[in-house]
Each structure stands twice: as C-alpha cells, then as structure tokens.
Design an enzyme around this catalytic site. Structure first.
Site, PDB file in Angstrom:
ATOM      1  N   SER A 242       0.828  -1.220   0.000  1.00  0.00           N
ATOM      2  CA  SER A 242       0.000   0.000   0.000  1.00  0.00           C
ATOM      3  C   SER A 242       0.856   1.261   0.000  1.00  0.00           C
ATOM      4  O   SER A 242       0.605   2.201  -0.759  1.00  0.00           O
ATOM      5  CB  SER A 242      -0.919   0.001   1.227  1.00  0.00           C
ATOM      6  OG  SER A 242      -1.802  -1.089   1.201  1.00  0.00           O
TER       7      SER A 242
ATOM      8  N   ARG B 296     -14.236  -5.984 -10.259  1.00  0.00           N
ATOM      9  CA  ARG B 296     -13.848  -5.059  -9.195  1.00  0.00           C
ATOM     10  C   ARG B 296     -14.462  -3.686  -9.455  1.00  0.00           C
ATOM     11  O   ARG B 296     -14.567  -3.249 -10.609  1.00  0.00           O
ATOM     12  CB  ARG B 296     -12.317  -4.934  -9.112  1.00  0.00           C
ATOM     13  CG  ARG B 296     -11.538  -6.244  -9.099  1.00  0.00           C
ATOM     14  CD  ARG B 296     -11.465  -6.895  -7.748  1.00  0.00           C
ATOM     15  NE  ARG B 296     -10.919  -6.073  -6.709  1.00  0.00           N
ATOM     16  CZ  ARG B 296      -9.623  -6.016  -6.382  1.00  0.00           C
ATOM     17  NH1 ARG B 296      -8.727  -6.685  -7.085  1.00  0.00           N
ATOM     18  NH2 ARG B 296      -9.230  -5.279  -5.362  1.00  0.00           N
TER      19      ARG B 296
ATOM     20  N   LYS C 280       1.179 -11.991  -6.081  1.00  0.00           N
ATOM     21  CA  LYS C 280       0.530 -10.677  -6.170  1.00  0.00           C
ATOM     22  C   LYS C 280       0.945  -9.777  -5.017  1.00  0.00           C
ATOM     23  O   LYS C 280       1.107  -8.563  -5.189  1.00  0.00           O
ATOM     24  CB  LYS C 280      -0.994 -10.858  -6.186  1.00  0.00           C
ATOM     25  CG  LYS C 280      -1.796  -9.563  -6.283  1.00  0.00           C
ATOM     26  CD  LYS C 280      -3.281  -9.869  -6.355  1.00  0.00           C
ATOM     27  CE  LYS C 280      -4.100  -8.598  -6.312  1.00  0.00           C
ATOM     28  NZ  LYS C 280      -3.864  -7.717  -7.474  1.00  0.00           N
TER      29      LYS C 280
ATOM     30  N   ASP D 144      -8.621  -6.637   4.673  1.00  0.00           N
ATOM     31  CA  ASP D 144      -7.736  -7.685   4.182  1.00  0.00           C
ATOM     32  C   ASP D 144      -7.346  -8.685   5.272  1.00  0.00           C
ATOM     33  O   ASP D 144      -6.884  -9.793   4.976  1.00  0.00           O
ATOM     34  CB  ASP D 144      -6.464  -7.078   3.580  1.00  0.00           C
ATOM     35  CG  ASP D 144      -6.694  -6.470   2.206  1.00  0.00           C
ATOM     36  OD1 ASP D 144      -7.735  -6.776   1.582  1.00  0.00           O
ATOM     37  OD2 ASP D 144      -5.842  -5.683   1.748  1.00  0.00           O
TER      38      ASP D 144
ATOM     39  N   SER E 114     -11.886   2.237  -0.850  1.00  0.00           N
ATOM     40  CA  SER E 114     -11.349   3.569  -0.542  1.00  0.00           C
ATOM     41  C   SER E 114     -10.381   4.039  -1.614  1.00  0.00           C
ATOM     42  O   SER E 114      -9.929   5.182  -1.596  1.00  0.00           O
ATOM     43  CB  SER E 114     -10.631   3.532   0.814  1.00  0.00           C
ATOM     44  OG  SER E 114      -9.491   2.676   0.743  1.00  0.00           O
TER      45      SER E 114
ATOM     46  N   ARG F 226      -5.104 -13.683  -0.938  1.00  0.00           N
ATOM     47  CA  ARG F 226      -5.365 -13.711   0.503  1.00  0.00           C
ATOM     48  C   ARG F 226      -5.901 -15.066   0.970  1.00  0.00           C
ATOM     49  O   ARG F 226      -5.699 -15.447   2.132  1.00  0.00           O
ATOM     50  CB  ARG F 226      -6.349 -12.602   0.894  1.00  0.00           C
ATOM     51  CG  ARG F 226      -5.900 -11.190   0.541  1.00  0.00           C
ATOM     52  CD  ARG F 226      -4.758 -10.713   1.382  1.00  0.00           C
ATOM     53  NE  ARG F 226      -4.289  -9.384   0.959  1.00  0.00           N
ATOM     54  CZ  ARG F 226      -3.074  -8.916   1.182  1.00  0.00           C
ATOM     55  NH1 ARG F 226      -2.189  -9.641   1.822  1.00  0.00           N
ATOM     56  NH2 ARG F 226      -2.731  -7.712   0.766  1.00  0.00           N
TER      57      ARG F 226
END
Length: 413
Positions: free
Chosen positions: A26, A103, A393, A294, A150, A368
């Site tokens: 991030s 998405r 990823k 997440d 977000s 994930r």
C-alpha cells in the site's frame, strides 16, 4: 506454472528463524505515484516485491514512451494509475486481467468525467479494455463513492496537488477502509502537500509535492500470516524485519488481535520478535474489520484453528476483492466443519466442531485465500493449495518463509 502445492507439518512446533518481509504494498504504490509526480528518480528503499508494485513501477518508467498499458491483476495499480493518466493530454489504451472486471471502477470513472476526462469502453461500460484521454484538470467539488473501496478516494487525492486550483472531494457514502485514506493523506503531508480533512470533506491545495517517501516500512498484512502460524503452533519464536510502530499501516492492529490468541510482540530496533506465550484463549472475540478488511481471512482461519468463536462486523467491502472473499473463506472453512453465518454485514463463526483433516484449498484466484489458509497445515499435518502462484501478487517469498519455519512445501506440476 505449478497448479498445486502440498504442505506438510508433522508437529506443531515452528523452527526459530529470522525473516525479512519486503515493503508495504500500500505504501509502495502511493510512494511510486508521488515520486512520479515529483519527477524524483532516486531509488526507493525496501520497495514491495509484490507483482502489483513491480507492474506499477514498470508502467511509470515507460509511461512517456507508450500509449498502451496493461495493469495485469492490480486493482490498486489501475485505480491509482487512471487518475494519474487523467493529468496527461494524451490518449492511452488500458487493458488488464479479466478478473478486474468484477472489481469496482465505475465510481472513479464518473468522478473523473466531472473534470472532463474522456473514456471510451470497447465492450461493457467500466470493463477492460478502454481508452482514456486527460489533460489539464481544474478545481471543482467532486462527489465520490467510498462504500465499496477507498481506492477511488486515494487515487484522486494523490493527484490533488496537481489539479489547477486544487481538489475538493466529498464522500457521499459510508466509507470502507478509512485507514487507507488516512494513510494517503499522511503520506501526502509528509511529502509537502497541503491537505485539510474533516469527516466527509477533503480539500487539497494546488502546489505539488516537495519531497518523496524514500524508505518504505515493511508490510504488516504479510506479517499477519506469520502471526497466524505462531498463534496456531504450540511453540514458536520468529524474528521479522523491518517494521516500525506506530505505523502508517492500520493492519498493525494485528498486535492486539493476536495478543488475545496468545502471541507476544517485542520490538528491537527495526525488528519484531514474535513469540507464542500462552494457550489460554477466549471463548469469543468480537472485532471490526471495516478499516482493514484484508485481515478478515487471517482472523477467521486463526480463530477457527484455535477453537475460538468470532463475530466480525465491517465486512461490507469483502465481496468486491479478488474474489467474493466472504464466500471464498466460507466455502473453504466449511470443508473443516466450520459453521459460518453471514447477514446484515455481520459474520459469525462457530469453531466448536472442527475437523482437521487434509483437504484441498480452492484459492479462487485470490492471494489472501492462499496466504491465510496455508497455516492450517499445522493442524491438519498435510494440506493442498490450488493455484499457489497467486501469492506473488502480494507476498512472493511466502512459500520460502513457511519452509524456513519448518513447514515442508512440495510443488506439483
């Protein structure tokens, strides 16, 4: 490409070892956008080694030479890149992996159209491939959706200092992952941007960035899977670098969550010593993941493995990830006899009747899922993970790190 791995662990004791986790995905993505806008080409230290970050870095290096761009599977990559391209008076054609079509994206398109940015979609609206043509953007009050992701907000904020007259942004819905917007604002301020933030209104003054984020702190979300392994084990002490606290990353909340699951955290300069200290566990944990969704798979699998019931709220955005993450976790955990109810944005896990036997984990093209379910091998002794390459990823070194902790990893053709 390997279609499956088999994990094996004969006992519940992990090998003591040192692990080095790369930079936060991030923070890295935001730092790369700021660096590009600031025309600053010093190498960033501890940049994430994730595929998403590598893709964005390569695109930014070639952006002046190319007009055709492929963002791969990077949801954050394309949501940050599209606002950046909107500043450039040039037509670009954007393509990406078919999974990105599920998405959220239309909210960002609608916001950018208010600035006069032109989009042309070749098939279905807001689907890949498409063309975008930007140019000078002039200040106006823009309303944007923030109830599914977000990243629309963060993508616009990052270019705010380069909009003539600045950016005025109004959030018109319940905001998910608010901590990531706050991370964006904090990084922008560190780099010299003038940002005012008051609940649903955000103002960014024109003026550019005066510096960059050169040193990237390591990724707390990746670290959550190491915490998970330690929590599920009977004995473990792992040293991991390089981390700092307090952190820009809200996922550092894992310190508190895993303390409830018998795991201690000790800081030593830029390293963390994580240790299993207790097998005394609560019957039920109630937690809110609205600001760090997440972590949902990590929390759910950890609690199930330890027989702890879990009640999670703040799960609204999880249907819009690389998979419908709520259903992906539910279907896999039910293979081990978990009982999960999902209603009214609340997930309730009953861990009282677990059955730990070897199963195949379907990853649904979601990194994930592979990352969070692998530590279950400490309970099952053997576990199969389908399409294990998905971890590249965000955490390419994951299988190597599991091996260092004493979990055997066998790659199948």
């Amino acid at each position: 490409m390997t279609n499956q791995i088999i994990l094996k662990k004969s006992n519940a004791i992990l090998e003591n070892c040192n692990l080095n986790i790369s930079g936060s995905k991030s923070i890295s993505q935001r730092a790369l956008i700021i660096q590009f806008l600031n025309s600053h080409y010093l190498e960033l230290n501890n940049l994430s080694d994730s595929n998403d970050t590598k893709t964005l870095s390569e695109i930014l290096k070639e952006i002046k030479k190319k007009n055709k761009i492929n963002v791969g599977q990077g949801g954050t990559t394309f949501r940050f890149l599209v606002p950046l391209l909107s500043l450039i008076d040039k037509e670009f054609q954007i393509d990406g992996h078919s999974t990105l079509n599920s998405r959220p994206f239309l909210g960002l398109v609608n916001a950018l159209k208010q600035f006069g940015v032109k989009f042309k979609f070749f098939s279905q609206n807001s689907h890949f491939p498409f063309k975008i043509h930007g140019g000078e953007m002039v200040s106006k009050l823009v309303t944007i959706e923030s109830d599914k992701t977000s990243q629309f907000v963060s993508g616009l904020l990052l270019i705010g200092p380069y909009i003539k007259g600045g950016l005025k942004l109004k959030l018109n819905t319940k905001t998910v992952s608010l901590s990531y917007i706050e991370m964006t604002i904090q990084m922008m301020r560190i780099c010299g941007a003038n940002v005012s933030y008051d609940k649903k209104l955000i103002f960014v003054k024109e003026g550019g960035y005066s510096s960059i984020i050169k040193n990237i702190e390591s990724d707390w979300t990746s670290l959550s899977y190491i915490y998970e392994c330690i929590a599920i084990s009977n004995k473990a002490e792992i040293t991991v670098s390089s981390f700092r606290y307090p952190s820009l990353q809200k996922d550092s909340d894992i310190i508190l969550f895993f303390n409830f699951l018998g795991v201690s955290t000790k800081f030593n300069n830029d390293s963390i010593i994580i240790k299993k200290i207790s097998n005394s566990l609560p019957i039920l944990i109630e937690w809110d993941v609205l600001n760090n969704p997440d972590l949902m798979p990590t929390y759910l699998v950890s609690c199930f493995a330890l027989g702890v019931n879990l009640k999670l709220k703040g799960i609204e955005s999880l249907a819009y990830k690389e998979s419908n993450r709520l259903q992906s976790v539910k279907s896999n955990l039910e293979k081990f006899n978990a009982k999960i109810r999902i209603n009214n944005n609340l997930l309730i896990l009953d861990s009282s009747n677990s059955l730990f036997v070897e199963k195949e984990i379907d990853t649904y093209s979601d990194h994930r899922i592979a990352l969070a379910f692998s530590p279950l091998v400490i309970k099952t002794k053997s576990l199969k993970i389908n399409h294990p390459h998905v971890v590249e990823k965000s955490y390419p070194k994951y299988w190597n790190h599991l091996n260092k902790m004493g979990i055997e990893v066998f790659f199948q053709k």
